[in-house]
Design a protein around this motif. Structure first.
Motif, PDB file in Angstrom:
ATOM      1  N   GLU A 145      -7.173  50.373  -1.786  1.00 48.05           N
ATOM      2  CA  GLU A 145      -5.748  50.155  -1.523  1.00 48.05           C
ATOM      3  C   GLU A 145      -4.994  51.472  -1.470  1.00 48.05           C
ATOM      4  O   GLU A 145      -4.137  51.689  -0.607  1.00 48.05           O
ATOM      5  CB  GLU A 145      -5.157  49.251  -2.606  1.00 48.05           C
ATOM      6  CG  GLU A 145      -3.653  49.036  -2.516  1.00 48.05           C
ATOM      7  CD  GLU A 145      -3.261  48.090  -1.404  1.00 48.05           C
ATOM      8  OE1 GLU A 145      -2.088  48.139  -0.989  1.00 48.05           O
ATOM      9  OE2 GLU A 145      -4.119  47.312  -0.955  1.00 48.05           O
ATOM     10  N   ALA A 180     -13.783  46.930   0.199  1.00 46.10           N
ATOM     11  CA  ALA A 180     -14.272  47.155  -1.158  1.00 46.10           C
ATOM     12  C   ALA A 180     -15.669  46.587  -1.321  1.00 46.10           C
ATOM     13  O   ALA A 180     -16.552  47.203  -1.939  1.00 46.10           O
ATOM     14  CB  ALA A 180     -13.311  46.529  -2.172  1.00 46.10           C
ATOM     15  N   PHE A 220     -16.569  50.376  -3.560  1.00 45.53           N
ATOM     16  CA  PHE A 220     -15.448  50.982  -4.264  1.00 45.53           C
ATOM     17  C   PHE A 220     -14.568  49.907  -4.890  1.00 45.53           C
ATOM     18  O   PHE A 220     -14.536  48.762  -4.421  1.00 45.53           O
ATOM     19  CB  PHE A 220     -14.593  51.829  -3.316  1.00 45.53           C
ATOM     20  CG  PHE A 220     -15.235  53.111  -2.889  1.00 45.53           C
ATOM     21  CD1 PHE A 220     -15.748  54.007  -3.820  1.00 45.53           C
ATOM     22  CD2 PHE A 220     -15.323  53.441  -1.548  1.00 45.53           C
ATOM     23  CE1 PHE A 220     -16.336  55.191  -3.429  1.00 45.53           C
ATOM     24  CE2 PHE A 220     -15.906  54.629  -1.138  1.00 45.53           C
ATOM     25  CZ  PHE A 220     -16.422  55.511  -2.083  1.00 45.53           C
ATOM     26  N   ASP A 221     -13.849  50.298  -5.916  1.00 47.00           N
ATOM     27  CA  ASP A 221     -12.886  49.400  -6.532  1.00 47.00           C
ATOM     28  C   ASP A 221     -11.767  49.101  -5.533  1.00 47.00           C
ATOM     29  O   ASP A 221     -11.305  50.002  -4.830  1.00 47.00           O
ATOM     30  CB  ASP A 221     -12.297  50.055  -7.790  1.00 47.00           C
ATOM     31  CG  ASP A 221     -11.356  49.122  -8.530  1.00 47.00           C
ATOM     32  OD1 ASP A 221     -10.153  49.142  -8.204  1.00 47.00           O
ATOM     33  OD2 ASP A 221     -11.824  48.404  -9.428  1.00 47.00           O
ATOM     34  N   PRO A 222     -11.310  47.822  -5.440  1.00 43.83           N
ATOM     35  CA  PRO A 222     -10.237  47.483  -4.500  1.00 43.83           C
ATOM     36  C   PRO A 222      -8.991  48.343  -4.673  1.00 43.83           C
ATOM     37  O   PRO A 222      -8.308  48.651  -3.692  1.00 43.83           O
ATOM     38  CB  PRO A 222      -9.949  46.011  -4.819  1.00 43.83           C
ATOM     39  CG  PRO A 222     -11.250  45.485  -5.339  1.00 43.83           C
ATOM     40  CD  PRO A 222     -11.850  46.628  -6.123  1.00 43.83           C
ATOM     41  N   LYS A 223      -8.688  48.747  -5.909  1.00 46.00           N
ATOM     42  CA  LYS A 223      -7.511  49.584  -6.132  1.00 46.00           C
ATOM     43  C   LYS A 223      -7.670  50.937  -5.457  1.00 46.00           C
ATOM     44  O   LYS A 223      -6.725  51.479  -4.871  1.00 46.00           O
ATOM     45  CB  LYS A 223      -7.284  49.775  -7.641  1.00 46.00           C
ATOM     46  CG  LYS A 223      -6.020  50.559  -7.967  1.00 46.00           C
ATOM     47  CD  LYS A 223      -5.791  50.662  -9.470  1.00 46.00           C
ATOM     48  CE  LYS A 223      -4.508  51.437  -9.765  1.00 46.00           C
ATOM     49  NZ  LYS A 223      -4.280  51.565 -11.229  1.00 46.00           N
ATOM     50  N   PHE A 224      -8.885  51.494  -5.497  1.00 45.38           N
ATOM     51  CA  PHE A 224      -9.141  52.771  -4.833  1.00 45.38           C
ATOM     52  C   PHE A 224      -8.990  52.614  -3.321  1.00 45.38           C
ATOM     53  O   PHE A 224      -8.401  53.462  -2.643  1.00 45.38           O
ATOM     54  CB  PHE A 224     -10.551  53.266  -5.169  1.00 45.38           C
ATOM     55  CG  PHE A 224     -10.939  54.548  -4.479  1.00 45.38           C
ATOM     56  CD1 PHE A 224     -10.523  55.774  -4.966  1.00 45.38           C
ATOM     57  CD2 PHE A 224     -11.720  54.517  -3.321  1.00 45.38           C
ATOM     58  CE1 PHE A 224     -10.871  56.949  -4.328  1.00 45.38           C
ATOM     59  CE2 PHE A 224     -12.078  55.695  -2.672  1.00 45.38           C
ATOM     60  CZ  PHE A 224     -11.653  56.917  -3.186  1.00 45.38           C
ATOM     61  N   ASP A 275     -10.192  43.820   0.478  1.00 45.25           N
ATOM     62  CA  ASP A 275     -11.304  43.183  -0.233  1.00 45.25           C
ATOM     63  C   ASP A 275     -12.615  43.336   0.530  1.00 45.25           C
ATOM     64  O   ASP A 275     -13.677  43.575  -0.060  1.00 45.25           O
ATOM     65  CB  ASP A 275     -11.005  41.700  -0.451  1.00 45.25           C
ATOM     66  CG  ASP A 275      -9.845  41.474  -1.408  1.00 45.25           C
ATOM     67  OD1 ASP A 275      -9.549  42.397  -2.205  1.00 45.25           O
ATOM     68  OD2 ASP A 275      -9.226  40.395  -1.362  1.00 45.25           O
TER      69      ASP A 275
END
Length: 230
Positions: A52, A41, A46-50, A38
């Protein structure tokens, strides 16, 4: 010297995340895992999923990506690729967390980032591949995805997927045949085109491993080691 920061590197499915959080809880110190994602991000945009998915990878192979380590690149990517920009932000976030005080940091190459810090204990958690696959499936990950995570994803993390990680023409791959995709009991193992193990029996001879010279005579102790030493 007291070690007040612990980094936990781990193989997928080995339980490193659970171990890291348990250690932090018992020591009464923060554990940065999803929290680190987090923070990165937020800093990178960037998106947290990216973060991760890509934040566990090492930086690009070019020296260019290393030249920004330890320096901020506010508001722009400075000509870097998205992966290298992400790595730079993550590098700086890890350094800032380490400066705040004792903590446990799970993954994110923190062991490498803090490798020269004298107060850091670096731990690597690993497990047998079958155990890691079983654990992943028990946690609800689809079997095929779990297999990908212990093969292709690992090669991608170390930027070796052009040669390893999948059964593809032109790549190097050993083959492991499982009885099912739940218990993952190994039926047969093929290396270099030869069946080397089947139904729990080793069919090929093992050659002694030739250790490189730099790995020998690397430990020096004052007194001779005898059975009484233990």
């Amino acid at each position: 010297m007291k070690k007040n920061i612990i980094t936990v590197s781990r193989q997928f499915g080995s339980g490193g995340r659970t171990i890291g959080r348990t250690v932090a809880q018992r020591l009464g110190i923060p554990c940065y895992d999803k929290e680190l994602v987090d923070k990165v991000a937020l800093e990178s945009g960037f998106d947290p999923k990216f973060v991760e998915e890509r934040g566990e990878a090492s930086p690009g192979k070019s020296r260019f990506s290393f030249s920004f380590l330890g320096h901020g690149v506010p508001g722009v990517m400075g000509g870097m690729s998205a992966n290298d920009f992400l790595w730079t932000i993550q590098y700086n976030v890890i350094l800032s967390l380490a400066e705040k005080g004792p903590c446990v940091i799970v993954g994110r190459c923190a062991g490498w980032v803090l490798r020269e810090q004298p107060h850091v204990l670096n731990v690597f958690i690993h497990a047998d591949r079958q155990e890691r696959l079983r654990r992943a499936v028990e946690e609800g990950i689809p079997p095929v995805a779990a297999v990908q995570m212990v093969t292709l994803n690992c090669a991608q993390c170390f930027q070796m997927d052009q040669d390893l990680g999948s059964v593809t023409p032109g790549k190097c791959a050993d083959l492991v045949f499982f009885e099912d995709l739940k218990d993952f009991r190994v039926l047969r193992t093929v290396i270099d085109g030869r069946v080397v193990a089947e139904n729990g029996r080793l069919l090929a001879g093992l050659s002694p491993y030739a250790y490189p010279e730099e790995a020998l005579r690397s430990m020096h102790v004052k007194d001779p080691i005898t059975p009484a030493s233990f």
